[in-house]
Scaffold this motif. Structure first.
Motif, PDB file in Angstrom:
ATOM      1  N   LEU A 106       0.826  -1.210   0.000  1.00 55.64           N
ATOM      2  CA  LEU A 106       0.000   0.000   0.000  1.00 55.64           C
ATOM      3  C   LEU A 106       0.860   1.260   0.000  1.00 55.64           C
ATOM      4  N   ASP A 107       0.450   2.212  -0.857  1.00 53.41           N
ATOM      5  CA  ASP A 107       1.247   3.428  -1.015  1.00 53.41           C
ATOM      6  C   ASP A 107       0.446   4.645  -0.576  1.00 53.41           C
ATOM      7  N   LYS A 108       0.366   5.666  -1.393  1.00 49.02           N
ATOM      8  CA  LYS A 108      -0.209   6.960  -1.037  1.00 49.02           C
ATOM      9  C   LYS A 108      -1.605   6.847  -0.432  1.00 49.02           C
ATOM     10  N   VAL A 109      -1.921   7.765   0.494  1.00 47.27           N
ATOM     11  CA  VAL A 109      -3.190   7.733   1.228  1.00 47.27           C
ATOM     12  C   VAL A 109      -4.065   8.918   0.829  1.00 47.27           C
ATOM     13  N   TYR A 110      -5.316   8.644   0.520  1.00 40.98           N
ATOM     14  CA  TYR A 110      -6.267   9.687   0.135  1.00 40.98           C
ATOM     15  C   TYR A 110      -7.569   9.518   0.914  1.00 40.98           C
ATOM     16  N   LEU A 111      -8.200  10.628   1.255  1.00 41.04           N
ATOM     17  CA  LEU A 111      -9.508  10.615   1.915  1.00 41.04           C
ATOM     18  C   LEU A 111     -10.570  10.987   0.896  1.00 41.04           C
ATOM     19  N   LEU A 112     -11.660  10.217   0.860  1.00 42.72           N
ATOM     20  CA  LEU A 112     -12.769  10.499  -0.058  1.00 42.72           C
ATOM     21  C   LEU A 112     -13.881  11.210   0.704  1.00 42.72           C
ATOM     22  N   GLU A 113     -14.495  12.196   0.046  1.00 36.63           N
ATOM     23  CA  GLU A 113     -15.614  12.936   0.638  1.00 36.63           C
ATOM     24  C   GLU A 113     -16.783  12.933  -0.333  1.00 36.63           C
ATOM     25  N   ALA A 114     -17.940  12.453   0.121  1.00 32.33           N
ATOM     26  CA  ALA A 114     -19.138  12.449  -0.720  1.00 32.33           C
ATOM     27  C   ALA A 114     -19.605  13.880  -0.960  1.00 32.33           C
ATOM     28  N   THR A 115     -20.121  14.154  -2.177  1.00 33.25           N
ATOM     29  CA  THR A 115     -20.442  15.535  -2.551  1.00 33.25           C
ATOM     30  C   THR A 115     -21.934  15.846  -2.632  1.00 33.25           C
ATOM     31  N   ASN A 116     -22.811  14.834  -2.455  1.00 29.54           N
ATOM     32  CA  ASN A 116     -24.249  15.101  -2.482  1.00 29.54           C
ATOM     33  C   ASN A 116     -24.972  14.118  -1.571  1.00 29.54           C
ATOM     34  N   SER A 117     -26.276  14.330  -1.351  1.00 32.94           N
ATOM     35  CA  SER A 117     -27.030  13.544  -0.366  1.00 32.94           C
ATOM     36  C   SER A 117     -27.108  12.067  -0.717  1.00 32.94           C
ATOM     37  N   ILE A 118     -27.328  11.734  -1.994  1.00 36.52           N
ATOM     38  CA  ILE A 118     -27.403  10.325  -2.404  1.00 36.52           C
ATOM     39  C   ILE A 118     -26.045   9.653  -2.213  1.00 36.52           C
TER      40      ILE A 118
END
Length: 255
Positions: A106-118
């Motif tokens: 495992l390499d680079k780390v990223y955080l995901l953020e949802a952009t809408n209600s669904i």
């Protein structure tokens, strides 16, 4: 923090829109620009032909894949453009047990953020189910036209994405001979030193000293040059371990 990209995470008929944030902090990273000795100004690079020394534009249309010494398969930009460009996105291929992935992959780390209600509903479902089932999502990820394999995993801050990088199968000899007394002594030292992880306690030594050096120079102060010395390594392992054990116990009593 500015998002690296906005993409869709897809699995079958399910889609969620997310922003992708890099999580590697640059706070303790020190970088320098090269300065010329003559004018004390920033230096630059020139691109040139190593055969005739002709200076070239930085961006070249002709590419070469090396197949031998001074031997290349030539490809033009138009030839490369015959391959269809991949669309940015994160495609879930399948789900795997979390213990099946070696952490060294495992390499680079990223955080995901949802952009809408669904997307937030699906995001929350995935994040909770990843934790409950102890699984990762194995993905094909294209960010800014660059293709990677990656995993999505649960984290208390949200869904985390990490690239999977293939590593060379290097084999090393890990078997060393030691005394039973050395084993017992080191085991006790380690047991006494086990504690909780707290990132705030991790203070970089070199970067901190570089910042102090820069601050002194900014104030116009002269830097005192010192001769670098190295400590001699004690080859008597058992004696060293016993000395460490005494030090650990002394620190423990002080605390």
């Amino acid at each position: 923090m500015k998002a690296l990209s906005e993409v869709k995470v897809s699995y079958g008929l399910l889609n969620l829109d997310v922003k992708v944030y890099p999580l590697r902090s640059k706070e303790d990273k020190i970088s320098f620009n090269g300065l010329s000795e003559c004018c004390k100004n920033i230096t630059g690079l020139k691109r040139y032909c190593k055969s005739c020394l002709k200076e070239l534009a930085w961006k070249q249309e002709l590419k070469g894949f090396k197949v031998g010494k001074n031997e290349y398969i030539q490809l033009t930009k138009d030839e490369l453009d015959t391959i269809e460009k991949l669309e940015n996105g994160i495609q879930i291929i399948k789900f795997i047990k979390s213990d099946e992935i070696d952490l060294s992959l495992l390499d680079k780390v990223y955080l995901l953020e949802a952009t809408n209600s669904i997307s937030k509903k699906l995001y929350s479902l995935f994040n909770n189910l990843f934790a409950e089932l102890s699984i990762y999502a194995l993905c094909r990820t294209i960010i800014k036209g660059s293709e990677h394999f990656s995993i999505l995993r649960h984290n208390k801050t949200g869904l985390i994405m990490q690239y999977i990088e293939k590593i060379d199968g290097l084999t090393i000899d890990t078997k060393g001979t030691y005394l039973e007394a050395e084993y017992i002594q080191l085991k006790e030292i380690i047991k006494q030193s086990i504690g909780n992880f707290n990132f705030d306690e991790l203070k970089p030594i070199y970067a901190t000293k570089i910042k102090e050096l820069i601050e002194l120079k900014a104030q116009g102060k002269t830097i005192e040059l010192k001769e670098i010395t190295t400590e001699r390594l004690d080859t008597n392992l058992l004696a060293t371990l016993k000395a460490m054990s005494k030090t650990e116990k002394k620190i423990e009593r002080m605390v």
